[in-house]
Structure formats: C-alpha cells, structure tokens
Design a protein around this motif. Structure first.
Motif, PDB file in Angstrom:
ATOM      1  N   GLN A  56       0.861  -1.187   0.000  1.00 17.78           N
ATOM      2  CA  GLN A  56       0.000   0.000   0.000  1.00 17.78           C
ATOM      3  C   GLN A  56       0.888   1.224   0.000  1.00 17.78           C
ATOM      4  N   ILE A  57       0.775   2.050  -1.033  1.00 18.18           N
ATOM      5  CA  ILE A  57       1.629   3.223  -1.182  1.00 18.18           C
ATOM      6  C   ILE A  57       0.905   4.516  -0.848  1.00 18.18           C
ATOM      7  N   GLN A  67      -2.264   1.054  -4.351  1.00 15.28           N
ATOM      8  CA  GLN A  67      -1.385  -0.109  -4.186  1.00 15.28           C
ATOM      9  C   GLN A  67      -0.359  -0.232  -5.300  1.00 15.28           C
ATOM     10  N   LEU A  68       0.718  -0.912  -4.967  1.00 18.55           N
ATOM     11  CA  LEU A  68       1.793  -1.207  -5.914  1.00 18.55           C
ATOM     12  C   LEU A  68       2.021  -2.708  -5.920  1.00 18.55           C
ATOM     13  N   VAL A  69       2.039  -3.280  -7.108  1.00 17.51           N
ATOM     14  CA  VAL A  69       2.299  -4.714  -7.282  1.00 17.51           C
ATOM     15  C   VAL A  69       3.637  -4.870  -7.989  1.00 17.51           C
ATOM     16  N   ARG A  70       4.438  -5.807  -7.519  1.00 19.10           N
ATOM     17  CA  ARG A  70       5.721  -6.070  -8.171  1.00 19.10           C
ATOM     18  C   ARG A  70       5.735  -7.468  -8.763  1.00 19.10           C
ATOM     19  N   PHE A 114       3.340  -2.326 -11.046  1.00 17.97           N
ATOM     20  CA  PHE A 114       2.005  -1.914 -11.461  1.00 17.97           C
ATOM     21  C   PHE A 114       1.354  -1.091 -10.350  1.00 17.97           C
ATOM     22  N   VAL A 115       0.811   0.066 -10.701  1.00 13.90           N
ATOM     23  CA  VAL A 115      -0.189   0.710  -9.855  1.00 13.90           C
ATOM     24  C   VAL A 115      -1.505   0.312 -10.513  1.00 13.90           C
ATOM     25  N   PRO A 116      -2.113  -0.794 -10.066  1.00 18.51           N
ATOM     26  CA  PRO A 116      -3.197  -1.401 -10.846  1.00 18.51           C
ATOM     27  C   PRO A 116      -4.476  -0.579 -10.891  1.00 18.51           C
ATOM     28  N   ASN A 117      -4.654   0.270  -9.905  1.00 15.95           N
ATOM     29  CA  ASN A 117      -5.848   1.122  -9.866  1.00 15.95           C
ATOM     30  C   ASN A 117      -5.394   2.480  -9.351  1.00 15.95           C
ATOM     31  N   SER A 145      -3.082  15.847  -4.863  1.00 12.37           N
ATOM     32  CA  SER A 145      -3.884  14.659  -4.569  1.00 12.37           C
ATOM     33  C   SER A 145      -3.032  13.561  -3.948  1.00 12.37           C
ATOM     34  N   GLU A 146      -3.675  12.751  -3.111  1.00 14.24           N
ATOM     35  CA  GLU A 146      -2.955  11.622  -2.514  1.00 14.24           C
ATOM     36  C   GLU A 146      -2.520  10.631  -3.591  1.00 14.24           C
ATOM     37  N   GLU A 147      -3.305  10.528  -4.644  1.00 13.24           N
ATOM     38  CA  GLU A 147      -2.976   9.582  -5.711  1.00 13.24           C
ATOM     39  C   GLU A 147      -1.684   9.992  -6.425  1.00 13.24           C
ATOM     40  N   ALA A 148      -1.564  11.272  -6.791  1.00 15.94           N
ATOM     41  CA  ALA A 148      -0.350  11.741  -7.462  1.00 15.94           C
ATOM     42  C   ALA A 148       0.852  11.692  -6.527  1.00 15.94           C
ATOM     43  N   ARG A 149       0.637  11.964  -5.262  1.00 22.96           N
ATOM     44  CA  ARG A 149       1.730  11.909  -4.288  1.00 22.96           C
ATOM     45  C   ARG A 149       2.264  10.479  -4.162  1.00 22.96           C
ATOM     46  N   ALA A 150       1.352   9.518  -4.156  1.00 23.81           N
ATOM     47  CA  ALA A 150       1.785   8.123  -4.061  1.00 23.81           C
ATOM     48  C   ALA A 150       2.627   7.730  -5.271  1.00 23.81           C
ATOM     49  N   MET A 151       2.197   8.167  -6.465  1.00 19.33           N
ATOM     50  CA  MET A 151       2.964   7.825  -7.665  1.00 19.33           C
ATOM     51  C   MET A 151       4.305   8.537  -7.692  1.00 19.33           C
ATOM     52  N   ALA A 152       4.356   9.785  -7.206  1.00 18.05           N
ATOM     53  CA  ALA A 152       5.631  10.501  -7.145  1.00 18.05           C
ATOM     54  C   ALA A 152       6.620   9.771  -6.242  1.00 18.05           C
ATOM     55  N   ALA A 153       6.137   9.246  -5.131  1.00 22.09           N
ATOM     56  CA  ALA A 153       7.019   8.511  -4.220  1.00 22.09           C
ATOM     57  C   ALA A 153       7.550   7.235  -4.878  1.00 22.09           C
ATOM     58  N   VAL A 154       6.704   6.554  -5.640  1.00 23.28           N
ATOM     59  CA  VAL A 154       7.149   5.348  -6.344  1.00 23.28           C
ATOM     60  C   VAL A 154       8.227   5.699  -7.365  1.00 23.28           C
TER      61      VAL A 154
END
Length: 390
Positions: A56-57, A67-70, A114-117, A145-154
């Motif tokens: 969970q990211i 979420q992030l799947v590897r 993958f950020v599947p959703n 947004s929390e969504e963009a922040r999560a992707m930036a961290a990834v």
C-alpha cells in the motif's frame, strides 16, 4: 486359498476409480469471468490471490488503498512502471494490468511494477477525477492529490526506466477514428536521449504491436481528416510538465501514454491495451543498453537552457527560453509550505543563514526545479528568488 483371496481383492481394487486431485481453477479477473468491469472487492481478492508482492503506497480521501504490485526480481537493473487507469471512467487499462501481471515471470532481469488502480475513488464513482474532482493526470507537478503523491514517491524510490500510462479516449467522430492512440513526452526539457527512445517506443514498438493485431493506431491529440489522413489540428498532447508522460520524462524515464477507443467493445479495448503492453515489453528486451545509457545521460545533465513553453512539435516563444540560474532562494515560510512536495520529487535544498533555503539547479532533478520554483513557469509550486550565484 489366501493367495486367491489376495488376487481377487487386487483385481477388484483395480476396477475402483480413485478420484484424482482436482486442479485449482485458473486465476481470473471479474472482467474475464463475467464480461463486466472487475469490482472493487473482486480486484482486492484477485490481487491477494496472485501471490505477487503487494504494497500500500497511499490512501485516497475516501479511505481506499492505493497499491503497488511487483512482478519480477526485486533488484533488477531495469525497472518498468505501469500506471493503470488514472481516470476512473477509463477502466480498460486497469483490466489489462490485472491480467498482465499474473503472466510475468516471478524472477526476471526486469522489475515490473504496477499501480493497478491509480484512481480507486474515481473508479468506484465512474468519474474522470478523484473524489475531490482533481484530474490526477494534471497533478504530477503540484501533487495536490494523494494519488499523485503516491505515484511521485514510487518514481522517486524506484527510478523506473520506462513508464507506461494506460488511458482511454471518448468518441470524437469523425476525427478520432483509430483504435489506439499513443504519445511520448513532448516537453522540451526532457533530455534528448529519453525523448528519442520514448518516441521510438511509441512508433516502432507499441504501434507495430497493436497494428500487427489488426488495430488501427496513431498519434494522440491530433485530429486527422478521415478522408485524406492529414492532420487537422492539435487538440491535446502538448508539453505540459504536469502530465505524467512529460513528468516521467523530466524524471529520466522513457515512457508514453496509450489510449484505447471507448467506441469499441470492452473486450476489444482490454485486448488492445494488452497488445500495447506487449510492445513495451519488446522495447525493453531490445533496448536495455540504450535505455540504461539514456537514463544515465539524462541524470547527468547540469547545463543548458530552460524552456517554459513550446513542445517538440511547437517552437517555444523566445521569451520562454531562459538561461538557468544557479538556484532559487525560498524563505523559511515558503520552504515549510513546499518541503513535502520537494521531497516527493527528490529535490534537495541547502540551509542558508537566517532560515532561508536555496534549491540549486545543478542537481539530478535539474529539469524540474525551475518548473516548480520560477514565477515564469506555468503554475509553479511557489515563486522562489532566482540567484546567479550559490
């Protein structure tokens, strides 16, 4: 007599069928089983059932996990990131990601993420934006947004070499008549090697893969005359740094946006995305050395002009081309306001006497710094004071 009895028992037992162990049913998404888009509950059950590492990211405003799947080896030299359905009303990309992740090898020379959703709240509501109405794919610079922040961290933590962003486009007849559209980063601050390989990924791999499967394809954002095939005008797909395909390029990742046509059937759209994913995987297999070299060269850039406008198909206004300052000074209050966003972008700063901070331009995040901190940028995070000497 005893020997005869044993023989009879053996003969009888050979006639009795011993039930074979039943094989587990193959793992399938809700979409594959019912033809309807996979529900939130089905998605979570499916992700757990894959057995793939699941992290969970982030958490959306409505409490849903981001979420992030590897798939593949944890420490592979090449990392590929798939961002699936940033717009909640564009579900085919999410379905393609869920299907593809289960078929990838568990050990590989490539790490597939993958950020599947990418927009869980929007997917449930069937809306383009998230629950606050934010278009996540216009938020990769300011990170509201929390969504963009999560992707930036990834992106900061995994430093993906390739970023593949899955979308869908609505009917715009008679101009958007293709099955699949694709586009590379157009922002002029993207390093040449990253830009050129990204365009090759789009034109020479994704295009080839989807057209070999009988799909039509073309450049995203360009209206084309259906009779002559000539471009009519550009309506989207510019060099805005806040869009993921451009932000990813500024962060040294080859990448592209792929869009499928919602006029086609759901199954056709999902399969079209899968064919595009095939193209990206082929690109990575064929270009490992070139990807690695372009990525390293992009990270090493420390000089050159900064572009506040224009794109690779649109010359910038001369006033939008400036010499980079040494850095930007932020007051203590400004720094407190934006320090989290700078950290998510991987931007470093230095303390100055009196509580101010300076953000030097000569760092790995060079291409981003002026776009975030210069008043001349299109919607900066904060307006810092450019200085000639650090």
């Amino acid at each position: 007599m005893r020997g005869l009895l044993i023989a009879l028992l053996t003969a009888v037992s050979s006639l009795v069928a011993i039930p074979a162990a039943q094989a587990a049913p193959p793992l399938r998404t809700g979409f594959e089983l019912t033809g309807k888009w996979t529900t939130e509950a089905e998605e979570q059950a499916y992700l757990r059932a894959t057995g793939l590492p699941l992290t969970q990211i982030g958490t959306t405003a409505q409490g849903r996990p981001i979420q992030l799947v590897r798939a593949g080896t944890r420490n592979a030299r090449t990392v590929v990131l798939f961002i699936c359905s940033q717009h909640g009303d564009e579900p085919a990309g999410r379905e393609a990601c869920l299907i593809r992740m289960r078929s990838l090898p568990r050990t590989s020379s490539v790490t597939y993420l993958f950020v599947p959703n990418a927009n869980p709240d929007g997917r449930v509501a069937d809306t383009r934006g998230n629950s606050a109405g934010i278009d996540i794919n216009r938020d990769h610079l300011l990170l509201r947004s929390e969504e963009a922040r999560a992707m930036a961290a990834v992106i900061r933590d995994w430093q993906p070499d390739v970023i593949h962003d899955l979308h869908e486009f609505g009917p715009s007849a008679p101009y958007y008549v293709k099955d699949v559209l694709w586009l590379w980063p157009r922002n002029l601050n993207v390093a040449d090697g990253v830009h050129d390989l990204s365009e090759s990924l789009s034109r020479s791999y994704v295009r080839i893969s989807v057209e070999a499967a009988g799909r039509t394809s073309g450049v995203y954002g360009i209206y084309v005359d259906p009779v002559t095939g000539e471009p009519v005008r550009q309506v989207a797909g510019d060099g805005q740094e806040r869009i993921l395909r451009n932000t990813g390029g500024l962060k040294h990742g080859m990448g592209l946006l792929v869009e499928t046509n919602v006029d086609n059937t759901p199954a056709y759209r999902v399969e079209s995305h899968l064919k595009a994913l095939d193209g990206t995987q082929s690109f990575v297999r064929d270009n490992r050395a070139g990807i690695e070299a372009a990525n390293a060269a992009s990270r090493a850039v420390r000089t050159g002009p900064i572009y506040f406008g224009g794109a690779d198909n649109q010359p910038p206004d001369p006033s939008d081309v400036v010499a980079a300052p040494c850095g930007y000074v932020l007051t203590g209050a400004q720094y407190v306001e934006v320090q989290d966003e700078l950290a998510l972008h991987g931007i470093r700063s230095q303390y100055l006497r009196g509580g101010d901070r300076i953000v030097p331009v000569k760092q790995e995040a060079r291409a981003l710094v002026p776009l975030l901190l210069d008043a001349r940028a299109d919607g900066p995070l904060v307006s810092g004071q450019p200085v000639a000497q650090c």
